[in-house]
Design a protein around this motif. Structure first.
Motif, mmCIF file in Angstrom:
data_model
loop_
_atom_site.group_PDB
_atom_site.id
_atom_site.type_symbol
_atom_site.label_atom_id
_atom_site.label_comp_id
_atom_site.label_asym_id
_atom_site.label_seq_id
_atom_site.Cartn_x
_atom_site.Cartn_y
_atom_site.Cartn_z
ATOM 1 N N ALA A 45 -1.615 8.080 -9.443
ATOM 2 C CA ALA A 45 -2.575 7.060 -9.161
ATOM 3 C C ALA A 45 -2.289 6.008 -8.360
ATOM 4 C CB ALA A 45 -3.636 6.732 -10.083
ATOM 5 N N VAL A 46 -1.313 5.180 -8.915
ATOM 6 C CA VAL A 46 -0.898 3.934 -8.167
ATOM 7 C C VAL A 46 -0.019 4.118 -6.919
ATOM 8 C CG1 VAL A 46 0.839 2.019 -8.571
ATOM 9 C CG2 VAL A 46 -0.718 2.321 -10.313
ATOM 10 N N ALA A 47 0.683 5.350 -7.098
ATOM 11 C CA ALA A 47 1.396 5.650 -5.834
ATOM 12 C C ALA A 47 0.574 5.784 -4.499
ATOM 13 C CB ALA A 47 2.535 6.727 -6.000
ATOM 14 N N LYS A 48 -0.568 6.405 -4.903
ATOM 15 C CA LYS A 48 -1.642 6.929 -3.711
ATOM 16 C C LYS A 48 -1.917 5.618 -3.036
ATOM 17 C CE LYS A 48 -2.693 11.350 -5.525
ATOM 18 N NZ LYS A 48 -4.080 12.132 -5.957
ATOM 19 N N ARG A 49 -2.113 4.657 -4.001
ATOM 20 C CA ARG A 49 -2.900 3.553 -3.643
ATOM 21 C C ARG A 49 -1.722 2.714 -2.731
ATOM 22 N NH1 ARG A 49 -7.326 0.183 -1.987
ATOM 23 N NH2 ARG A 49 -6.287 -1.613 -1.436
ATOM 24 N N MET A 50 -0.553 2.708 -3.117
ATOM 25 C CA MET A 50 0.720 2.205 -2.572
ATOM 26 C C MET A 50 0.814 2.731 -0.997
ATOM 27 S SD MET A 50 3.603 1.288 -5.395
ATOM 28 C CE MET A 50 3.394 0.128 -6.751
ATOM 29 N N ILE A 51 0.736 4.029 -1.209
ATOM 30 C CA ILE A 51 1.065 4.820 -0.052
ATOM 31 C C ILE A 51 -0.086 4.283 1.050
ATOM 32 C CG2 ILE A 51 0.794 7.111 1.258
ATOM 33 C CD1 ILE A 51 2.213 8.095 -1.356
ATOM 34 N N HIS A 52 -1.443 4.180 0.846
ATOM 35 C CA HIS A 52 -2.231 3.765 1.668
ATOM 36 C C HIS A 52 -2.197 2.374 2.092
ATOM 37 C CE1 HIS A 52 -6.649 3.194 3.088
ATOM 38 N NE2 HIS A 52 -6.604 1.983 2.198
ATOM 39 N N GLN A 53 -1.823 1.533 1.031
ATOM 40 C CA GLN A 53 -1.522 0.035 1.451
ATOM 41 C C GLN A 53 -0.136 -0.080 2.359
ATOM 42 O OE1 GLN A 53 -1.611 -2.547 -2.035
ATOM 43 N NE2 GLN A 53 0.277 -3.120 -1.303
ATOM 44 N N GLY A 54 0.701 0.800 2.426
ATOM 45 C CA GLY A 54 2.083 0.845 3.083
ATOM 46 C C GLY A 54 1.724 1.250 4.534
ATOM 47 N N ALA A 55 0.749 2.069 4.521
ATOM 48 C CA ALA A 55 0.505 2.727 5.949
ATOM 49 C C ALA A 55 0.158 1.696 7.050
ATOM 50 C CB ALA A 55 -0.525 3.768 5.901
ATOM 51 N N SER A 56 -0.333 0.568 6.607
ATOM 52 C CA SER A 56 -0.705 -0.647 7.432
ATOM 53 C C SER A 56 0.261 -1.719 7.692
ATOM 54 C CB SER A 56 -2.386 -0.990 7.289
ATOM 55 O OG SER A 56 -2.494 -1.404 5.702
ATOM 56 N N GLU A 57 1.223 -1.584 6.694
ATOM 57 C CA GLU A 57 2.172 -2.767 6.792
ATOM 58 C C GLU A 57 3.734 -2.310 7.039
ATOM 59 O OE1 GLU A 57 2.192 -4.327 2.685
ATOM 60 O OE2 GLU A 57 0.219 -4.239 2.494
ATOM 61 N N GLU A 58 4.441 -3.060 7.866
ATOM 62 C CA GLU A 58 5.541 -2.548 8.013
ATOM 63 C C GLU A 58 6.524 -3.157 7.010
ATOM 64 O OE1 GLU A 58 8.778 -3.712 11.784
ATOM 65 O OE2 GLU A 58 6.521 -4.720 11.666
ATOM 66 N N ASP A 59 7.624 -2.318 6.888
ATOM 67 C CA ASP A 59 8.785 -2.717 5.821
ATOM 68 C C ASP A 59 7.948 -2.515 4.224
ATOM 69 O OD1 ASP A 59 10.740 -2.746 7.644
ATOM 70 O OD2 ASP A 59 10.418 -4.678 8.094
#
Length: 266
Positions: A125-139
């Motif tokens: 569940a946390v990984a899904k949130r991180m993936i969504h978050q990382g999609a709009s953040e470089e590095d």
């Protein structure tokens, strides 16, 4: 004080325990905003007091059941409090003692459920949130740290449920790391051995001879402190470990490098 985790948000489960408390406090000292989660309300109160000595940037969550709903509510509470998630520390370790022929099926299942299944569900569940978050953040650099035990590598018949669940947790760590690397999420483990916890302290009170036995089989010649486990977790969460994933680091004073058979037999 170097704030290695400044601007990052960490969830620490099992935060009411000795090791979980030390990890939460150490991450707060390093500048992270921390969500402390645990099922034990009184223990969680003590951990919040310890973190409050360092920062006001923390919150608490009573994780009564580490199931799908509990994971969703914990994530929602963290986002409401801090707006993001960068680090997850899973410290769910349940010890179920019992020899193989006497071990009840429900106790074996409970150890797997607490140490493996709950970690899987929350991490997913946390990984899904991180993936969504990382999609709009470089590095984007997400970090998941699973607290395990050297029992995964050492066979102790009286701890079969615990050792099997820890071995499964270590393999889960490696499998998660391989899959999540493409999303910029690192997954590592910290395997504890002879590190002082409330559980170990109680056991040492019951068995006066155990302390000497543990020290004898530990090359560094002492029992470790929870703060030393917290340092390993901090390192793995920080950018200093930016090229490390899929590893399980033993914090055990060297116990796992010894052959229990001392005689030089080839």
């Amino acid at each position: 004080m170097v704030e290695e985790l400044h601007g990052r948000v960490a969830i620490v489960t099992g935060a009411g325990g000795t090791v979980g408390r030390a990890i939460a406090r150490r991450m707060a000292e390093a500048g992270a905003e921390v969500m402390l989660a645990d099922a034990e309300g009184d223990a969680l109160d003590e951990s919040c007091a310890a973190v409050r000595d360092v920062t006001d940037s923390f919150a608490r969550f009573n994780l009564a059941r580490p199931d799908k709903l509990g994971a969703a509510n914990l994530i929602a509470a963290t986002i409401d409090a801090f707006g993001r998630i960068d680090i997850l520390v899973n410290e769910p370790r349940a010890t179920r003692p019992g020899a193989f022929e006497e071990l009840k099926r429900e106790d074996f299942a409970a150890a797997l459920d607490t140490n493996v299944t709950s970690t899987f569900m929350l991490s997913q569940a946390v990984a899904k949130r991180m993936i969504h978050q990382g999609a709009s953040e470089e590095d984007f650099d997400g970090a998941i740290i699973n607290v395990s035990s050297i029992a995964a590598q050492r066979t102790v018949p009286e701890l079969i449920a615990y050792s099997v669940s820890c071995a499964a947790l270590d393999q889960l760590t490696r499998s998660m790391a391989a899959d999540l690397a493409r999303h910029g999420i690192r997954v590592n483990g910290v395997a504890l051995g002879a590190v002082m916890s409330a559980r170990l302290r109680e056991t040492l009170r019951e068995r006066a001879d155990l302390r000497a036995e543990m020290i004898k089989v530990t090359p560094l010649g002492r029992i470790g402190e929870a703060d030393e486990a917290a340092e390993a977790a901090l390192f793995l969460a920080s950018h200093r470990a930016s090229f490390i994933t899929g590893q399980v680091i033993s914090v055990d004073g060297g116990r796992t490098v010894l052959d229990p058979l001392a005689s030089p037999i080839r």
